[in-house]
Design a protein around this motif. Structure first.
Motif, PDB file in Angstrom:
ATOM      1  N   SER A 203       0.836  -1.203   0.000  1.00 23.98           N
ATOM      2  CA  SER A 203       0.000   0.000   0.000  1.00 23.98           C
ATOM      3  C   SER A 203       0.867   1.248   0.000  1.00 23.98           C
ATOM      4  O   SER A 203       2.047   1.204   0.362  1.00 23.98           O
ATOM      5  N   HIS A 204       0.247   2.347  -0.390  1.00 26.46           N
ATOM      6  CA  HIS A 204       0.961   3.629  -0.414  1.00 26.46           C
ATOM      7  C   HIS A 204       1.460   3.995   0.990  1.00 26.46           C
ATOM      8  O   HIS A 204       2.538   4.556   1.143  1.00 26.46           O
ATOM      9  N   ALA A 205       0.691   3.640   2.022  1.00 26.55           N
ATOM     10  CA  ALA A 205       1.071   3.946   3.398  1.00 26.55           C
ATOM     11  C   ALA A 205       2.332   3.199   3.837  1.00 26.55           C
ATOM     12  O   ALA A 205       3.013   3.625   4.774  1.00 26.55           O
ATOM     13  N   SER A 206       2.666   2.112   3.165  1.00 23.89           N
ATOM     14  CA  SER A 206       3.848   1.308   3.519  1.00 23.89           C
ATOM     15  C   SER A 206       5.144   1.849   2.917  1.00 23.89           C
ATOM     16  O   SER A 206       6.236   1.405   3.297  1.00 23.89           O
ATOM     17  N   ILE A 207       5.058   2.773   2.000  1.00 21.41           N
ATOM     18  CA  ILE A 207       6.256   3.263   1.306  1.00 21.41           C
ATOM     19  C   ILE A 207       7.265   3.907   2.256  1.00 21.41           C
ATOM     20  O   ILE A 207       8.450   3.558   2.202  1.00 21.41           O
ATOM     21  N   PRO A 208       6.872   4.824   3.162  1.00 22.08           N
ATOM     22  CA  PRO A 208       7.885   5.429   4.040  1.00 22.08           C
ATOM     23  C   PRO A 208       8.656   4.413   4.883  1.00 22.08           C
ATOM     24  O   PRO A 208       9.879   4.496   4.993  1.00 22.08           O
ATOM     25  N   SER A 209       7.970   3.421   5.447  1.00 19.09           N
ATOM     26  CA  SER A 209       8.690   2.427   6.257  1.00 19.09           C
ATOM     27  C   SER A 209       9.555   1.527   5.384  1.00 19.09           C
ATOM     28  O   SER A 209      10.619   1.076   5.810  1.00 19.09           O
ATOM     29  N   ALA A 210       9.126   1.277   4.155  1.00 17.41           N
ATOM     30  CA  ALA A 210       9.932   0.459   3.244  1.00 17.41           C
ATOM     31  C   ALA A 210      11.232   1.178   2.888  1.00 17.41           C
ATOM     32  O   ALA A 210      12.273   0.545   2.730  1.00 17.41           O
ATOM     33  N   LEU A 211      11.184   2.488   2.769  1.00 23.55           N
ATOM     34  CA  LEU A 211      12.378   3.256   2.401  1.00 23.55           C
ATOM     35  C   LEU A 211      13.345   3.448   3.563  1.00 23.55           C
ATOM     36  O   LEU A 211      14.497   3.813   3.346  1.00 23.55           O
TER      37      LEU A 211
ATOM     38  N   ASP B 299      -0.654  -0.980  -6.355  1.00 23.54           N
ATOM     39  CA  ASP B 299      -1.693  -0.487  -7.255  1.00 23.54           C
ATOM     40  C   ASP B 299      -1.206   0.639  -8.171  1.00 23.54           C
ATOM     41  O   ASP B 299      -1.958   1.146  -8.987  1.00 23.54           O
ATOM     42  N   ASP B 300       0.061   1.000  -8.069  1.00 22.34           N
ATOM     43  CA  ASP B 300       0.638   2.032  -8.931  1.00 22.34           C
ATOM     44  C   ASP B 300       0.881   1.447 -10.319  1.00 22.34           C
ATOM     45  O   ASP B 300       1.301   0.301 -10.457  1.00 22.34           O
TER      46      ASP B 300
END
Length: 134
Positions: free
Chosen positions: A38-46, A59-60
């Motif tokens: 999900s889009h919300a997971s991007i900051p923690s993934a980075l 979904d991008d």
């Protein structure tokens, strides 16, 4: 953008595999592209990843680019496998020669299952365990 390494799922296990490769210079961070749920997971993934690594949500529309990478690390939780299998079917994958290499670190998903789900890829399994995170 040419991708050298696609990563599906950027949790602890994926980072335990990916970070040493980036630190040793095996891969250029600008050629690594990841997908998270999900889009919300991007900051923690980075978090902990070097600048240049691109991460998008599943979904991008750019998520399809990951499936064309010559090397793909499939590192989601086993219970997310069906969702990944469904999402890859949305992308029209060109037949490549040689086939992209898909390395799965999913516990409990057999090699035969992976080969059936991803026929355009050469599939292998590796099942690292928790001590590999240390």
């Amino acid at each position: 953008m040419e991708i050298s390494l696609g990563v599906i799922g950027l949790g602890r296990m994926a980072k335990a595999i990916l970070l040493p490769l980036l630190e040793r210079g095996e891969y250029n961070s600008e050629k690594v592209f990841g997908i998270v749920g999900s889009h919300a997971s991007i900051p923690s993934a980075l978090t902990d990843l070097p600048q240049g690594v691109r991460v998008v949500s599943s979904d991008d529309k750019l998520a399809g680019e990951v499936w064309g990478a010559p090397l793909i690390l499939l590192a989601v939780k086993p219970q997310q496998y069906c969702k990944i299998q469904e999402s890859v079917s949305r992308f029209h994958l060109n037949s490549q020669s040689p086939k992209p290499l898909l390395i799965s670190v999913l516990a409990g998903i057999k090699l035969k299952t992976l080969r059936n789900a991803f026929p355009g890829h050469t599939c292998i399994r590796a099942v690292p365990n928790t001590p590999s995170l240390v």
